[in-house]
Design a protein around this motif. Structure first.
Motif, mmCIF file in Angstrom:
data_model
loop_
_atom_site.group_PDB
_atom_site.id
_atom_site.type_symbol
_atom_site.label_atom_id
_atom_site.label_comp_id
_atom_site.label_asym_id
_atom_site.label_seq_id
_atom_site.Cartn_x
_atom_site.Cartn_y
_atom_site.Cartn_z
ATOM 1 N N VAL A 13 0.825 -1.204 0.000
ATOM 2 C CA VAL A 13 0.000 0.000 0.000
ATOM 3 C C VAL A 13 0.860 1.253 0.000
ATOM 4 O O VAL A 13 0.746 2.110 -0.879
ATOM 5 C CB VAL A 13 -0.967 0.000 1.209
ATOM 6 N N PHE A 14 1.734 1.381 0.993
ATOM 7 C CA PHE A 14 2.477 2.625 1.153
ATOM 8 C C PHE A 14 3.644 2.777 0.188
ATOM 9 O O PHE A 14 3.895 3.861 -0.324
ATOM 10 C CB PHE A 14 2.981 2.770 2.593
ATOM 11 N N LYS A 15 4.370 1.693 -0.066
ATOM 12 C CA LYS A 15 5.535 1.785 -0.948
ATOM 13 C C LYS A 15 5.165 2.172 -2.381
ATOM 14 O O LYS A 15 5.837 3.012 -2.975
ATOM 15 C CB LYS A 15 6.336 0.489 -0.915
ATOM 16 N N PRO A 16 4.108 1.612 -2.982
ATOM 17 C CA PRO A 16 3.736 2.076 -4.327
ATOM 18 C C PRO A 16 3.303 3.543 -4.363
ATOM 19 O O PRO A 16 3.512 4.230 -5.361
ATOM 20 C CB PRO A 16 2.562 1.167 -4.711
ATOM 21 N N MET A 17 2.732 4.032 -3.273
ATOM 22 C CA MET A 17 2.287 5.424 -3.248
ATOM 23 C C MET A 17 3.433 6.383 -2.939
ATOM 24 O O MET A 17 3.527 7.452 -3.531
ATOM 25 C CB MET A 17 1.186 5.609 -2.202
ATOM 26 N N LEU A 18 4.316 6.005 -2.016
ATOM 27 C CA LEU A 18 5.367 6.924 -1.564
ATOM 28 C C LEU A 18 6.697 6.748 -2.285
ATOM 29 O O LEU A 18 7.528 7.645 -2.257
ATOM 30 C CB LEU A 18 5.570 6.762 -0.048
ATOM 31 N N GLY A 19 6.903 5.578 -2.862
ATOM 32 C CA GLY A 19 8.135 5.329 -3.602
ATOM 33 C C GLY A 19 9.374 5.383 -2.703
ATOM 34 O O GLY A 19 9.470 4.669 -1.716
ATOM 35 N N ASP A 20 10.337 6.240 -3.062
ATOM 36 C CA ASP A 20 11.590 6.325 -2.316
ATOM 37 C C ASP A 20 11.420 6.925 -0.920
ATOM 38 O O ASP A 20 12.280 6.753 -0.067
ATOM 39 C CB ASP A 20 12.603 7.184 -3.085
ATOM 40 N N GLN A 21 10.329 7.583 -0.672
ATOM 41 C CA GLN A 21 10.122 8.230 0.612
ATOM 42 C C GLN A 21 9.448 7.325 1.632
ATOM 43 O O GLN A 21 9.067 7.768 2.714
ATOM 44 C CB GLN A 21 9.312 9.512 0.427
ATOM 45 N N THR A 22 9.291 6.043 1.330
ATOM 46 C CA THR A 22 8.643 5.114 2.240
ATOM 47 C C THR A 22 9.421 4.980 3.544
ATOM 48 O O THR A 22 8.822 4.938 4.605
ATOM 49 C CB THR A 22 8.503 3.731 1.577
ATOM 50 N N ASP A 23 10.713 4.897 3.471
ATOM 51 C CA ASP A 23 11.531 4.691 4.667
ATOM 52 C C ASP A 23 11.800 5.969 5.443
ATOM 53 O O ASP A 23 12.411 5.953 6.494
ATOM 54 C CB ASP A 23 12.860 4.048 4.289
ATOM 55 N N ARG A 24 11.344 7.071 4.939
ATOM 56 C CA ARG A 24 11.601 8.351 5.577
ATOM 57 C C ARG A 24 10.841 8.520 6.849
ATOM 58 O O ARG A 24 9.743 8.158 7.034
ATOM 59 C CB ARG A 24 11.214 9.456 4.612
#
Length: 96
Positions: A85-96
């Motif tokens: 859910v979150f990784k496809p929406m946030l991309g590189d900013q997921t781990d931020r």
């Protein structure tokens, strides 16, 4: 027959989804009861699982494993939400 259905629906088309008070008080309604119940169930699942997921001070591999059925379920749900859910929406900013 269809005219009758449209006339009934036209009177109040959202009557089936509006909040209805319980025992005459508005501050305690069906929605409030469901929110309280879902919060209690969530805490009942999350708090014991968080204690079992918490890392220890020995820095051993077992410190980082979820131990128990509830802990495994919470970890699985969190990983699913993060990856699907979150990784496809946030991309590189997921781990931020």
């Amino acid at each position: 027959m269809i005219d009758l259905l449209f006339s009934i629906a036209a009177a109040n088309p959202v009557a089936h989804v509006t909040d209805k008070p319980i025992y005459g008080q508005w501050y305690f309604s069906n929605v409030t009861l469901m929110l309280i119940l879902s919060g209690i169930i969530t805490l009942w699942l999350i708090l014991p699982a968080a204690r079992k997921i918490a890392t220890g001070s020995a820095h051993h591999l077992d410190d980082y494993r979820a131990q128990g059925i509830k802990a495994n379920m919470v970890e699985t749900v969190c990983l699913y939400l993060r990856e699907s859910v979150f990784k496809p929406m946030l991309g590189d900013q997921t781990d931020r």
